[in-house]
Design an enzyme around this catalytic site. Structure first.
Site, PDB file in Angstrom:
ATOM      1  N   CYS A   5     -45.722 -27.602  39.603  1.00  0.00           N
ATOM      2  CA  CYS A   5     -46.059 -27.945  38.215  1.00  0.00           C
ATOM      3  C   CYS A   5     -45.410 -29.276  37.835  1.00  0.00           C
ATOM      4  CB  CYS A   5     -45.574 -26.833  37.281  1.00  0.00           C
ATOM      5  SG  CYS A   5     -45.843 -27.177  35.524  1.00  0.00           S
ATOM      6  N   CYS A  48     -50.191 -25.530  33.638  1.00  0.00           N
ATOM      7  CA  CYS A  48     -49.826 -25.285  35.045  1.00  0.00           C
ATOM      8  C   CYS A  48     -50.227 -23.874  35.485  1.00  0.00           C
ATOM      9  CB  CYS A  48     -48.326 -25.488  35.248  1.00  0.00           C
ATOM     10  SG  CYS A  48     -47.841 -27.222  35.259  1.00  0.00           S
ATOM     11  N   CYS A  76     -41.809 -20.787  10.708  1.00  0.00           N
ATOM     12  CA  CYS A  76     -41.631 -21.702   9.569  1.00  0.00           C
ATOM     13  C   CYS A  76     -42.922 -21.742   8.762  1.00  0.00           C
ATOM     14  CB  CYS A  76     -41.293 -23.109  10.046  1.00  0.00           C
ATOM     15  SG  CYS A  76     -39.532 -23.404  10.255  1.00  0.00           S
TER      16      CYS A  76
END
Lengths: 269, 220
Positions: free
Chosen positions: A70, A106, A230
């Site tokens: 990756c 990946c 959030c």
């Protein structure tokens, strides 16, 4: 595990209370700092780090491959130092990606797993729990290194500018933006101190503190989950996992944090 | 969805290319604003009661304040005044002429941070989120500091009888500020509790009592 964590927590809280009673009165912030210091010894994030490292090396998915090839931005297989340079531009996807969305890329390309399905999986479940563990390990491999996000590609600059606009975007039922809470120094919500994310709030604070293990709900929180919650509390609609808006926002936060040493994975209340 | 994302990618490349071709430092402010809007539209989705329109349909007040923040400037005085006047016009005054309710219920509303998130249901009672940002009663030590302290709010403003003519300007200002904070400061950080439907008229009366009733712990 859960009962042990709870018991340790209760003991730490008692100890903090007892100590506070004997000495000079402490500010709530000081007490919370001490409580955090006590928790830091034996951060359960280490368990997620270990899981992430194992997942990185394990042959999995329809292609029965590991993630060892990756490319997180520093070349195939280079993990150390990758975290403190993300989000960044990737030529193969034509996008600015953060750590988590890159890991999912990946997982799809190397292992044959379905990226869209992973993105839809709730945090803490199935392959999404694996993404979080992988992100925890990758972040830990850059612990102590200063953030240094690249801004050389035109799209990285665009991501910063768009991220800035998203950071200052008042919206939702409460007219809140990220800046409502994180635009000034020395502010807090209830008793929780709020880092000023328009500039570098310092080592191990703000952007440089996530992923983190959250004691209050016994979960490992990635940056995507941190931003997601959030937004929930801002009464915004749901930000899609790995979306361009979140990558742009993270770019703004990460570039602002330049020079801050990563402490991730940290432990949080 | 995927096609939309690709189109968005193309838009980004397009904007970047414009920047390169003209050898300018990058896309213009207007191009970045447009790109941001497109990105926001593609990146958020409706979930439960939190509909995507909450971020795609914002009013002029928020749009201009957001742009000022991005530019690192304050609104010019004339624009600020115009927006404040427009917001003041939206304030609905108490239908029965009574401004104050029960401070005990007001304290509960001030304590509660619930309501209107994508994990809340439409019929759940909303909180006022007041303690998140303000000190209010002296007994509650867990308060935020984003807004000013409201401890002794009425007392400091000389309100001994909220029903007296002398108290009227403060009482009306307080109502207006809770109902629509942008009527007094165009880019205030404070939510527009009445205007955006976060609190009902009855709830605003209770919060009013918490701040202005001489019997409330706030004024002790």
């Amino acid at each position: 595990m859960k009962t042990r964590t709870l018991a340790a927590l209760a003991a730490a809280a008692l100890a903090a209370g007892g100590a506070a009673a004997q000495q000079q009165p402490k500010s709530a912030t000081q007490s919370i700092e001490e409580y955090r210091a006590m928790l830091a010894d034996g951060n359960p994030a280490e368990l997620f780090e270990a899981k992430g490292e194992e997942l990185w090396k394990q042959k999995r998915g329809p292609k029965n491959a590991s993630l060892e090839q990756c490319d997180l931005g520093k070349g195939p297989g280079v993990v150390k130092g990758a975290f403190v340079e993300l989000p960044r531009w990737f030529a193969d996807t034509g996008k600015v990606q953060d750590l988590e969305s890159r890991l999912v890329t990946c997982m799809e390309r190397l292992q044959g797993l379905n990226a869209a399905e992973i993105a839809k999986t709730p945090f803490g479940r199935g392959e999404m729990a694996n993404v979080t563990a992988l992100a925890t390990w990758v972040a830990a491999e850059s612990r102590g290194m200063p953030f240094n996000l690249p801004q050389s590609h035109a799209q990285e600059k665009v991501a910063y500018e768009v991220g800035k606009r998203i950071f200052f975007m008042r919206a939702g039922t409460h007219d809140f933006s990220c800046a409502s809470c994180h635009g000034e120094e020395g502010k807090r919500i209830r008793l929780q101190d709020l880092p000023n994310l328009t500039k570098n709030p310092g080592d191990g604070v703000g952007f440089a503190a996530w992923p983190a293990y959250r004691v209050s709900n016994g979960q490992m929180w990635s940056m995507q989950l941190r931003l997601n919650d959030c937004y929930r509390q801002q009464r915004f609609p749901y930000p899609e996992f790995g979306s361009d808006a979140l990558s742009a926002l993270s770019t703004y936060l990460g570039v602002n944090a330049r020079g801050a040493k990563s402490a991730a994975p940290t432990i949080k209340r | 969805m995927n096609r939309k994302m690709l189109a968005l990618g193309a838009a980004v490349v397009g904007v970047a290319a414009v920047g390169c071709a003209s050898m300018s430092p990058g896309p213009s402010t207007a191009e970045l604003d447009k790109l941001t809007q497109e990105m926001v539209k593609a990146s958020f989705r409706s979930q439960g009661i939190a509909k995507v329109e909450r971020v795609t349909d914002i009013d002029e007040t928020l749009r201009l304040c957001n742009a000022a923040d991005v530019a690192g400037k304050q609104l010019d005085a004339a624009t600020a005044k115009r927006l404040e006047e427009a917001n003041l016009k939206t304030v609905k005054w108490p239908s029965d002429g009574k401004f104050l309710g029960d401070w005990k219920q007001g304290e509960q509303i001030a304590q509660s941070g619930r309501g209107l998130t994508w994990t809340d249901t439409a019929n759940a009672a909303n909180g006022g989120n007041c303690y998140n940002c303000h000190q209010i009663s002296k007994e509650e030590i867990s308060f935020g500091t984003i807004g000013p302290s409201l401890y002794n709010y009425g007392k400091l403003r000389g309100v001994t009888d909220p029903n007296s003519p002398a108290a009227k300007p403060i009482v009306e200002y307080t109502w207006g500020k809770i109902y629509n904070a942008k009527a007094y400061n165009a880019c205030s950080n404070m939510p527009r509790a009445g205007h955006m439907g976060n609190l009902t008229e009855a709830q605003i009366k209770h919060v009013m009592a918490l701040l202005l009733d001489p019997q409330s712990p706030v004024n002790k």
